[in-house]
Design a protein around this motif. Structure first.
Motif, short mmCIF file in Angstrom:
data_model
loop_
_atom_site.label_atom_id
_atom_site.label_comp_id
_atom_site.label_asym_id
_atom_site.label_seq_id
_atom_site.Cartn_x
_atom_site.Cartn_y
_atom_site.Cartn_z
N GLY A 36 0.82 -1.20 0.00
CA GLY A 36 0.00 0.00 0.00
C GLY A 36 0.86 1.26 0.00
O GLY A 36 0.57 2.23 -0.71
N GLY A 102 -11.43 -4.72 -9.42
CA GLY A 102 -11.13 -3.95 -8.22
C GLY A 102 -9.99 -2.98 -8.43
O GLY A 102 -10.06 -1.81 -8.00
N ILE A 106 -10.14 1.08 -8.09
CA ILE A 106 -9.22 1.81 -7.22
C ILE A 106 -8.48 2.89 -8.01
O ILE A 106 -8.41 4.04 -7.58
CB ILE A 106 -8.23 0.84 -6.53
CG1 ILE A 106 -8.97 0.04 -5.46
CG2 ILE A 106 -7.05 1.59 -5.93
CD1 ILE A 106 -8.16 -1.10 -4.86
N ALA A 109 -10.83 5.78 -8.75
CA ALA A 109 -11.11 6.61 -7.57
C ALA A 109 -9.90 7.47 -7.20
O ALA A 109 -10.05 8.65 -6.86
CB ALA A 109 -11.50 5.72 -6.39
N VAL A 110 -8.72 6.90 -7.30
CA VAL A 110 -7.50 7.64 -6.95
C VAL A 110 -7.24 8.74 -7.97
O VAL A 110 -6.90 9.88 -7.61
CB VAL A 110 -6.30 6.67 -6.81
CG1 VAL A 110 -4.99 7.42 -6.73
CG2 VAL A 110 -6.50 5.79 -5.58
N THR A 113 -9.70 11.54 -7.36
CA THR A 113 -9.31 12.27 -6.14
C THR A 113 -8.10 13.16 -6.41
O THR A 113 -8.06 14.30 -5.95
CB THR A 113 -9.01 11.29 -5.00
OG1 THR A 113 -10.19 10.51 -4.75
CG2 THR A 113 -8.60 12.02 -3.73
N LEU A 125 -5.47 8.09 -0.11
CA LEU A 125 -6.54 7.18 -0.51
C LEU A 125 -5.96 5.91 -1.12
O LEU A 125 -6.44 4.80 -0.84
CB LEU A 125 -7.48 7.87 -1.51
CG LEU A 125 -8.64 7.03 -2.03
CD1 LEU A 125 -9.58 6.64 -0.89
CD2 LEU A 125 -9.39 7.78 -3.13
N MET A 126 -4.94 6.06 -1.95
CA MET A 126 -4.31 4.88 -2.56
C MET A 126 -3.76 3.94 -1.49
O MET A 126 -3.90 2.72 -1.60
CB MET A 126 -3.20 5.29 -3.53
CG MET A 126 -2.47 4.11 -4.15
SD MET A 126 -3.54 2.96 -5.06
CE MET A 126 -3.33 3.59 -6.70
N VAL A 128 -4.82 3.47 1.57
CA VAL A 128 -5.93 2.76 2.22
C VAL A 128 -6.55 1.73 1.28
O VAL A 128 -6.75 0.57 1.66
CB VAL A 128 -7.00 3.77 2.70
CG1 VAL A 128 -8.27 3.05 3.17
CG2 VAL A 128 -6.43 4.64 3.82
N LEU A 129 -6.85 2.14 0.05
CA LEU A 129 -7.52 1.23 -0.88
C LEU A 129 -6.62 0.08 -1.33
O LEU A 129 -7.07 -1.06 -1.44
CB LEU A 129 -8.04 2.00 -2.09
CG LEU A 129 -9.17 3.00 -1.83
CD1 LEU A 129 -9.57 3.71 -3.12
CD2 LEU A 129 -10.37 2.33 -1.18
N THR A 132 -6.11 -2.36 1.69
CA THR A 132 -7.34 -3.11 1.92
C THR A 132 -7.64 -4.05 0.75
O THR A 132 -8.00 -5.21 0.95
CB THR A 132 -8.52 -2.14 2.13
OG1 THR A 132 -8.21 -1.28 3.22
CG2 THR A 132 -9.81 -2.89 2.44
N GLY A 133 -7.49 -3.54 -0.47
CA GLY A 133 -7.77 -4.36 -1.65
C GLY A 133 -6.86 -5.58 -1.74
O GLY A 133 -7.31 -6.67 -2.07
#
Length: 153
Positions: A36, A102, A106, A109-110, A113, A125-126, A128-129, A132-133
């Motif tokens: 991450g 997925g 991601i 979304a990144v 953002t 955000l990257m 976290v995603l 988690t991903g």
């Protein structure tokens, strides 16, 4: 009851072909936040390219070096690097398709953002995603591998 030697041989061949996908050591807990952080670094680098190009290039060299070091370690740790795109055992395809969907979500979304709120927020955000991903993918992969092992046992 008789057994078919050809069928037994084909089953053994399928087990051997599936082995790199389903017989592997556990992924270390540090992998998820480290990966991450790597993805967050790549994302953060995007924000540096316009105003701080030398810093972005240094970060890129560090991140590429870290990736190379990790890939060499992981190949030795796992013993083989199975391909997501070739010769995956029957039953693992849907899990790999979900991974790619997925990842695309991601990245979308990144990117959104980054353009709307800035690359610092996108980098956070990257982290976290991606963390988690990758953890969720590990769970999905483990379940798919267990199903393949069960089918081939």
């Amino acid at each position: 009851m008789e057994t078919n030697p050809d069928q037994d041989l084909l089953r053994e061949l399928e087990r051997a072909e599936a082995a790199p996908y389903v017989d592997y050591p556990p992924t270390p807990a540090w992998y998820f936040p480290a990966a991450g952080a790597w993805f967050a670094g790549i994302t953060g680098m995007q924000g540096l390219t316009e105003d701080h190009l030398p810093s972005a290039l240094v970060l890129l060299v560090v991140l590429i070096g870290a990736l190379g070091t990790f890939c060499a370690w992981y190949a030795g740790y796992r013993g083989a690097m199975p391909s997501m795109l070739r010769r995956a055992p029957r039953g693992m395809g849907p899990m790999f398709a979900l991974y790619f969907v997925g990842a695309a979500l991601i990245f979308g979304a990144v990117w959104t953002t980054g353009h709307a709120a800035g690359w610092g927020w996108a980098s956070a955000l990257m982290f976290v995603l991606a963390t988690t991903g990758l953890w969720l993918h590990e769970k999905s992969y483990g379940a798919a591998a267990a199903r393949v092992r069960e089918r081939l046992s």
